[in-house]
Design a protein around this motif. Structure first.
Motif, short mmCIF file in Angstrom:
data_model
loop_
_atom_site.label_atom_id
_atom_site.label_comp_id
_atom_site.label_asym_id
_atom_site.label_seq_id
_atom_site.Cartn_x
_atom_site.Cartn_y
_atom_site.Cartn_z
N ASP A 51 45.79 0.78 58.75
CA ASP A 51 46.80 1.66 58.00
C ASP A 51 46.85 3.13 58.33
OD1 ASP A 51 47.66 -0.87 56.73
OD2 ASP A 51 46.67 -0.70 54.83
N GLN A 72 38.71 -5.60 54.11
CA GLN A 72 39.45 -4.38 53.54
C GLN A 72 39.29 -3.14 54.38
OE1 GLN A 72 38.15 -4.13 49.33
NE2 GLN A 72 39.21 -5.93 48.80
N ARG A 112 41.61 -3.41 57.23
CA ARG A 112 43.06 -2.88 56.95
C ARG A 112 43.28 -1.54 56.57
NH1 ARG A 112 43.61 -7.96 52.65
NH2 ARG A 112 43.93 -9.76 54.34
#
Length: 508
Positions: free
Chosen positions: A332, A325, A328
């Motif tokens: 992003d 996570q 990610r």
């Protein structure tokens, strides 16, 4: 005309596949003392042509009121044209105004039969009264035009300008027999003498000597109407310009209008440039930080989340989703981040050749060129040598520089380039041959010459067509280079900047 103006709004010009101007709005009015500035290729000449009506923009509108005098950088001569042809064109509106005034005067005389128009009307002759009134109205209109143009003094003004610019005064002289500089001075004198409401001047100082520059400066200071000027001449900009429209894009890509004269432009430009560099550096640094964070998160995913030997399987599995996570999220953040500030333009760069002091590079002995350089010239140049070649137009400065570069053979004497010499010769005019502006061609040619790492720079009017910021950078390089430098220039600011250099005066 008190309300004379040129109003251009939202101008866009595309030449070929290149957008030269975008969303430019500017007004030139009676009180304008406007300089249009920017790096070579930014569209200064193009904008001047749009204002003059010589070029139709792809978008935007232009409104014009009053008479406009235009001086273009390049003047071609047509077969059969003479100096008198240009003078006749320049004073044509004044001569036409005087002819109209004479015709109106004659019409008044023809309607006057010993009684005034009102007396004729009282006598019942309405037609005669109307004719007399019309003649008087025509006379008033013709007198207003002639007065506004100061038509009675038109030819004398042109003669004064011709003399002030050291231009040819022989009306019968074919333009084709004049040099480029001579033709230009005649054209400039005609425009200045025509007394237009507004002047649009593109590089008006090209081909002018010290006396011509002084005359032009005084004439623009006395200009009753407004003017817009495109010029590389920093002294002229300081002397006559009150506002500066800078076409160099800022970080938002738009041109800027600066008040406060030359100093106000320089200060405002420097502040914009500093903000641009800071904004770009800040965004670039944030982008780099996010890219590093993504790399670190990816490394932890592959190795860093693994616990020490002996840790239970359940603990390893529970930590894996958190690391994924985190990667990610970092990815992003990087994907969402955009560098919205454009890359600032590259500044002028000159790599010093590292020439040894006083190493012999070039000699000339008793050089003359028949009809162009009558006085024998003997000179010697070594590493670090400096020389300003001075003298009025026609004294032979360009001839001497071309001879030193061996672009022209002397009729007597000898020019020797010694074994270590690498010569770069910048002639007064850069040959045409493509769709680039004179300034773009000049900058490209100069850049190509300097890229050869010359140790002898022979520069004839090096500031011609170049932007003021570029000339400032070039001057700084010339003050410190180890190369030998020979310069001929009428640029007053450059002469001031190089005032401690030795000079060779060719004044007859």
């Amino acid at each position: 005309m008190p309300h004379a103006h040129i109003r251009a709004e939202n101008i866009r010009v595309v030449l070929g596949a290149q957008e030269v101007l975008s969303d430019v709005t500017v007004t030139v009015s009676t009180g304008s003392r406007l300089a249009i500035v920017g790096e070579n290729g930014r569209g200064k000449t193009t904008l001047l042509h749009v204002l003059a009506g010589l070029l139709t923009p792809d978008a935007g509108t232009v409104q014009r009121t009053g008479t406009i005098g235009v001086v273009r950088q390049e003047l071609e001569s047509q077969a059969g044209e003479t100096v008198g042809t240009l003078i006749a064109q320049a004073i044509g509106p004044s001569l036409a105004a005087l002819e109209a005034l004479d015709e109106a005067t004659a019409a008044i005389a023809a309607t006057a039969t010993g009684t005034t128009a009102s007396q004729v009307d009282r006598a019942g002759d309405a037609a005669a009264a109307a004719a007399a009134a019309a003649a008087e109205a025509a006379y008033s209109a013709a007198l207003e035009v002639a007065t506004r143009l100061d038509a009675w003094d038109a030819e004398r003004r042109v003669d004064i300008a011709l003399a002030g610019l050291n231009a040819c005064t022989d009306r019968s002289r074919p333009l084709a027999t004049l040099s480029v500089g001579q033709r230009y001075r005649v054209r400039l004198a005609c425009v200045l003498g025509a007394n237009a409401d507004l002047l649009l001047l593109d590089e008006p100082t090209n081909h002018l000597d010290a006396d011509g520059l002084a005359f032009l400066t005084a004439r623009l200071r006395q200009q009753a109407g407004g003017f817009a000027v495109v010029t590389h001449d920093r002294a002229l900009l300081r002397d006559v310009a009150a506002e500066f429209l800078d076409l160099d894009p800022a970080e938002d890509g738009r041109p800027r209008l600066f008040a406060g004269g030359y100093a106000g432009w320089q200060e405002g430009r420097a502040k914009l440039w500093e903000r641009w560099l800071q904004a770009y550096a800040t965004q670039q640094a944030e982008h780099d930080r996010l890219r590093v964070a993504v790399g670190e998160a990816r490394d932890r995913l592959s190795t860093g989340w693994r616990p020490d030997k002996g840790t239970g399987r359940h603990q390893r599995q529970s930590r894996a989703p958190g690391v994924v996570q985190a990667l990610r999220r970092r990815q992003d953040d990087l994907d969402e981040h955009r560098i919205t500030v454009p890359v600032p333009p590259r500044p002028f760069h000159y790599a010093d050749p590292g020439t040894r002091p006083a190493v012999p590079l070039l000699n000339c002995q008793d050089v003359t060129v028949t009809g162009r350089l009558s006085r024998p010239v003997t000179l010697a140049f070594g590493g670090g040598s400096r020389l300003l070649v001075t003298g009025p137009n026609g004294a032979g400065k360009s001839t001497l520089l071309a001879t030193l570069a061996r672009a022209l053979n002397p009729d007597t004497g000898e020019v020797r380039h010694l074994s270590e010499a690498r010569i770069a010769y910048l002639a007064q005019e850069t040959p045409a041959g493509d769709r680039m502006s004179p300034g773009q061609r000049r900058r490209r040619h100069l850049t190509a010459l300097l890229a050869t790492h010359p140790n002898v720079l022979i520069l004839d009017e090096p500031t011609n067509h170049l932007s003021a910021p570029l000339v400032d950078d070039l001057t700084k390089a010339l003050l410190t280079t180890t190369a030998a430098v020979v310069i001929a220039t009428h640029d007053r600011q450059m002469l001031t900047d190089l005032s401690d250099w030795p000079t060779y005066d060719l004044t007859p």
